[in-house]
Write an enzyme that holds these catalytic residues in place. Structure first.
Site, PDB file in Angstrom:
ATOM      1  N   HIS A 293       0.733  -1.337   0.154  1.00  0.00           N
ATOM      2  CA  HIS A 293       0.071  -0.059  -0.067  1.00  0.00           C
ATOM      3  C   HIS A 293       0.765   1.342  -0.151  1.00  0.00           C
ATOM      4  O   HIS A 293       0.397   2.265   0.184  1.00  0.00           O
ATOM      5  CB  HIS A 293      -0.977   0.051   1.008  1.00  0.00           C
ATOM      6  CG  HIS A 293      -1.768  -1.148   1.387  1.00  0.00           C
ATOM      7  ND1 HIS A 293      -2.523  -1.566   0.356  1.00  0.00           N
ATOM      8  CD2 HIS A 293      -1.993  -2.231   2.266  1.00  0.00           C
ATOM      9  CE1 HIS A 293      -3.141  -2.499   0.875  1.00  0.00           C
ATOM     10  NE2 HIS A 293      -2.766  -3.060   1.865  1.00  0.00           N
TER      11      HIS A 293
ATOM     12  N   HIS B  25      -7.296  -4.592  -1.371  1.00  0.00           N
ATOM     13  CA  HIS B  25      -6.614  -5.952  -1.558  1.00  0.00           C
ATOM     14  C   HIS B  25      -7.099  -6.711  -2.893  1.00  0.00           C
ATOM     15  O   HIS B  25      -7.137  -7.882  -2.930  1.00  0.00           O
ATOM     16  CB  HIS B  25      -6.492  -6.701  -0.233  1.00  0.00           C
ATOM     17  CG  HIS B  25      -6.333  -6.245   0.834  1.00  0.00           C
ATOM     18  ND1 HIS B  25      -7.035  -5.488   1.613  1.00  0.00           N
ATOM     19  CD2 HIS B  25      -4.756  -5.952   1.358  1.00  0.00           C
ATOM     20  CE1 HIS B  25      -6.483  -5.108   2.814  1.00  0.00           C
ATOM     21  NE2 HIS B  25      -4.976  -5.132   2.379  1.00  0.00           N
TER      22      HIS B  25
END
Lengths: 331, 331
Positions: free
Chosen positions: A57, A219
């Site tokens: 991320h 995700h």
């Protein structure tokens, strides 16, 4: 799999090493961990701030370690929560005697492991408080979550709680302001393409050539709907309206806007989306106090965006504007 | 074509509108142009700095407009030079009486159009100087260039010339320091994937699933070699060594390093590359004074990187460290 990596099983370690090599004057690696801490931590008399989660991320969360934001970030494997031991090391590394505050994105693994670490730290005499960020309005529960997911709004929690801590706020005061941010921040995302976890070697999911997914997680967790790609204006409208239905933002309110790229989205497209979002807000009489456009919370090389709105009061405005020396959030 | 846009022929206008909407307190649009200027320009007594070029390289160049960097950026259509008229409008918008300095990437169209605009401005009594940036060591001539191409090193010219202008430097002094940066900066890039110009609707070129291109340009111009993808360490070594063969950087010299993502490269991979680059420099006894990792000069959604090295003296160090309030380069 097209990636610029060495060993797929070493990407997080290699990244962390490369991060330390980039900012040796700002951050240090806690030995035998994947914890990056401010060079000067622990800072006596200041509450320590810790966040983290699965890697992939970036710039979250290591990019937000620095004066005015986090004291440490814990990097898990890609899309995998860090272990309680690692989080405990972070807590111990930044405790300057005033306690440690944890900022946790709402994923089941993260919540369990950070909470277990908090208990272990308290057993060692360190006072710990926490906030769980759940800004994603798309879905109530998902693959990895009970309740709403934590996404890009988390960065604004880092910024505001970080400013409060830097200004000498107590653990209780930081908790109060972080809770206020969480109560007032909402996000929603969409994607055009999937991403590939290095160790998996193939895309997490597939979308057809003319298809997008609305409400997707960072995700690649399923969202609300797969449908043909619409225009930037329609996408901006759908996400913004969904957020505005979820939180009361009235005429005359001040807000911060974040247009976040998920990894492979050209910055050009983020600004195209921003124009429409600002137009909608303007038409609703909502005053935009600050706008952030860029990659703040990504999903490897996913093409897509998220939109975050944060309702501000005077305290939040001041803390949002306070200085930050974190590499990924200079102000 | 998977893009978050409205009309492919309107992407630059839409982006510029979205940019103004994001930073209304910092930038303004010169009416009937695609020129973004600092809100307070022209600044009396300060040399004005102008750069620009084809769009699709965001945050270059509008993201570098702000106190301490550029006074204006001219946006051409995607991968297309802005017209002389547009550049002239930028020059006129930022001339505060001390002249205007142009920072031009070395592409035939840009050089011709910026030089024509300079002549038009001089005919109107505005003093103009320029520098042509040609940092790409990959190829001597290419599709759009006589001589070497200008790529990510241009951002360091913006930064340093911008700091000199902000500190009250004369047009002659800015020209001197910009020439010094150009003489001491070298870059080289590589790509894993192509990019898609919106109006074209299909990828500019194709690479096989296991293939990369070394020495590629930021518009997808051919590079040196197409070959099977190697490891991050091998890629970092190949690019860094090629740069070090081209410029004399001796043991004990100070340099700045920029690891630049071309658009779709996960930040994780940039840091993995950075670790190896720093290792090579360390092994050569070269001291890294500052490192920049991120997306500074992109090529839409191309996956790939470039590496830039800038040899520093005391003057360049001071100017590199000076404050910048440009959204894409805060310091």
């Amino acid at each position: 799999m097209k990636k610029i990596i060495n060993d797929p099983d070493q990407v997080v370690q290699d990244m962390v090493n490369g991060y330390i090599a980039a900012y040796p004057e700002k951050v240090r690696l806690i030995p035998n961990t994947l914890v990056l801490a401010r060079k000067e931590a622990p800072i006596k008399g200041k509450v320590g701030l810790v966040s983290g989660g699965g890697s992939g991320h970036e710039p979250a969360h290591a990019g937000y370690v620095g004066k005015g934001m986090l004291d440490a970030a814990v990097a898990g494997e890609v899309f995998t929560s860090p272990t309680p031991d690692q989080v405990l090391e972070a807590i111990k590394a930044v405790d300057g005697g005033e306690g440690v505050f944890l900022i946790i994105k709402n994923y089941t693994g993260d919540v369990l492991n950070f909470e277990m670490a908090a208990e272990m730290a308290e057993a060692e005499g360190i006072q710990v408080e926490k906030v769980i960020v759940n800004d994603d309005v798309a879905v109530e529960d998902s693959s990895f979550t009970t309740g709403r997911r934590g996404i890009a709004g988390t960065v604004l929690v880092h910024k505001i709680a970080g400013a409060k801590a830097e200004s000498g706020g107590s653990l209780k005061e930081i908790k109060q302001v972080a809770d206020k941010v969480v109560a007032n921040v909402r996000s929603m995302g969409m994607a055009l393409t999937s991403c590939t976890v290095p160790a998996a070697g193939k895309p997490s999911f597939t979308l057809k050539e003319d298809e997008m997914e609305i409400g997707i997680g960072i995700h690649g967790e399923p969202g609300i709907e797969r449908k043909p790609i619409t225009s930037a204006d329609e996408i901006a409208t759908e996400l913004t309206n969904r957020i505005l239905e979820d939180i009361e933002i009235s005429k005359g309110n001040n807000i911060a806007v974040m247009i976040n790229g998920l990894g492979a989205t050209p910055e050009m497209e983020l600004y195209i989306v921003n124009e429409k979002v600002q137009g909608i807000l303007h038409d609703n009489g909502i005053h935009v106090y600050r706008t952030f456009v860029g990659e703040y919370m990504t999903s490897l090389e996913m093409a897509g965006i998220s939109i975050t709105l944060l309702k501000l009061d005077d305290e939040l405005k001041t803390l949002l504007d306070a200085g930050s020396e974190a590499p990924a959030f200079r102000s």
